[in-house]
Enzyme design. Sequence first.
Site, PDB file in Angstrom:
ATOM      1  N   GLY A 165      -9.019   0.113  -2.129  1.00 40.14           N
ATOM      2  CA  GLY A 165      -8.439  -1.178  -2.463  1.00 40.14           C
ATOM      3  C   GLY A 165      -9.350  -2.320  -2.074  1.00 40.14           C
ATOM      4  O   GLY A 165     -10.577  -2.273  -2.280  1.00 40.14           O
ATOM      5  N   CYS A 166      -8.765  -3.353  -1.487  1.00 35.57           N
ATOM      6  CA  CYS A 166      -9.529  -4.545  -1.132  1.00 35.57           C
ATOM      7  C   CYS A 166     -10.558  -4.286  -0.036  1.00 35.57           C
ATOM      8  O   CYS A 166     -11.491  -5.072   0.126  1.00 35.57           O
ATOM      9  CB  CYS A 166      -8.572  -5.655  -0.697  1.00 35.57           C
ATOM     10  SG  CYS A 166      -7.567  -6.315  -2.040  1.00 35.57           S
ATOM     11  N   ALA A 167     -10.405  -3.199   0.710  1.00 38.06           N
ATOM     12  CA  ALA A 167     -11.387  -2.855   1.747  1.00 38.06           C
ATOM     13  C   ALA A 167     -12.604  -2.165   1.157  1.00 38.06           C
ATOM     14  O   ALA A 167     -13.588  -1.913   1.861  1.00 38.06           O
ATOM     15  CB  ALA A 167     -10.745  -1.957   2.807  1.00 38.06           C
ATOM     16  N   GLY A 168     -12.569  -1.856  -0.152  1.00 38.61           N
ATOM     17  CA  GLY A 168     -13.620  -1.075  -0.766  1.00 38.61           C
ATOM     18  C   GLY A 168     -14.996  -1.710  -0.726  1.00 38.61           C
ATOM     19  O   GLY A 168     -16.005  -1.017  -0.584  1.00 38.61           O
ATOM     20  N   PHE A 362     -10.299  -5.871   4.459  1.00 32.39           N
ATOM     21  CA  PHE A 362      -9.017  -5.280   4.850  1.00 32.39           C
ATOM     22  C   PHE A 362      -8.329  -4.704   3.617  1.00 32.39           C
ATOM     23  O   PHE A 362      -8.336  -5.319   2.548  1.00 32.39           O
ATOM     24  CB  PHE A 362      -8.119  -6.334   5.492  1.00 32.39           C
ATOM     25  CG  PHE A 362      -8.806  -7.155   6.550  1.00 32.39           C
ATOM     26  CD1 PHE A 362      -9.372  -6.559   7.663  1.00 32.39           C
ATOM     27  CD2 PHE A 362      -8.920  -8.540   6.407  1.00 32.39           C
ATOM     28  CE1 PHE A 362     -10.022  -7.317   8.627  1.00 32.39           C
ATOM     29  CE2 PHE A 362      -9.557  -9.305   7.371  1.00 32.39           C
ATOM     30  CZ  PHE A 362     -10.115  -8.697   8.483  1.00 32.39           C
TER      31      PHE A 362
END
Length: 378
Positions: A165-168, A362
């Site tokens: 997700g956004c932590a990728g 995150f």
Amino acid sequence: MTTNGQLAPSHHSRPGTQPVHAAEAPHTRPVLCVPAVEVPEHVITIEESLDLAARLHHGHEDIQLALRLIKNTGVRKRHLVQTIEATLDHPGLEERNLVYVREAKRRVPPAVTAALANAGVCAREIDAIIFVSCTGFTMPALTAWMINTMGFRTDTRQMPIAQMGCAGGASAINRAHDFCLAHPGANALIVACEFCSLCYQPDDLTVGNLLSNGLFGDAVAAAVVRGDGHGRGMRLESNATRLIPDTEEWISYALKPTGFHFLLDRRVPHTMQDLAPALVQVSAEHGWDATELDFYVIHAGGPRILDDLSRHLNVKPAIFERSRDTLTDYGNIASAVVLDTLRRTAETGLIPEGAHGLLAGFGPGITAEIALGTWTNG
């Protein structure tokens, strides 16, 4: 591969396989070079988002709450790979994914070309491609298409990341760092391709989904990590991962016949009280004080994340201004956020040689991917 089907030789010697520790060879610490970011030409403003939400869901019992949450995101505009009319239409999962593949093949090459130029390398000097995306699916990964069409060597390592997700984006940076340490002198290319608008679900009327309809945007970002220590950007010194226990359902996808349905728990905005101490701990283990660094590249999931993090770290909110700029101009572009924020940090021209900085993304898990580094102007 050559035109006669034979494997093309590498134009430079293969990197070694012995790990190198940054503390032992500071001049060869890998450098995350200045990223390149491409956004689509279709734009939707905050005023248009609010008007659409109000008209489409005028009878929803929580529409006023959703409108208030969208207003509070701080997003002024977002970029979409399709017109708003096409975005609002849902032709089915198969057609959506065909759009994803078509648009990725159209928009990835310009971002990659610019990122290679920023790093001063060519496609054949790349030893690994880390491709990050959580908004579409292909098998094989689009890394295979890139190698076949963009001049990369056929022995280029392929590392697709699909579920961070956004932590990728931060995860890709850390894996590129690890790769370059394991293979001294190697170069890794990171590509973050996120078309969040293709996850729009017109029949999902939860407040969290209504909020996401006014928060997420589309973008492609790319950056090179140079293992030889050359280039302008963030010289990577250390990286770490931290996960908050028992939060794996707080940010997730539900896979349904209509595609990915984004699930967001109301407790997510409060996670900085747990993640801020992790940033402090990781920095302290490196001998740094997380509250007194020179620059911060933070994933802007929303304004609450940045506000809470500044409070828990006891730093001035203005220190996250570049993250807020990304959120304001592009919305939450998922894994591409940290790369765009780093680009904006570089473009200020205000970061002096040797400045200490922290990068953090995150995402689902709840997971924090953290990188520490010093600034170099090449």
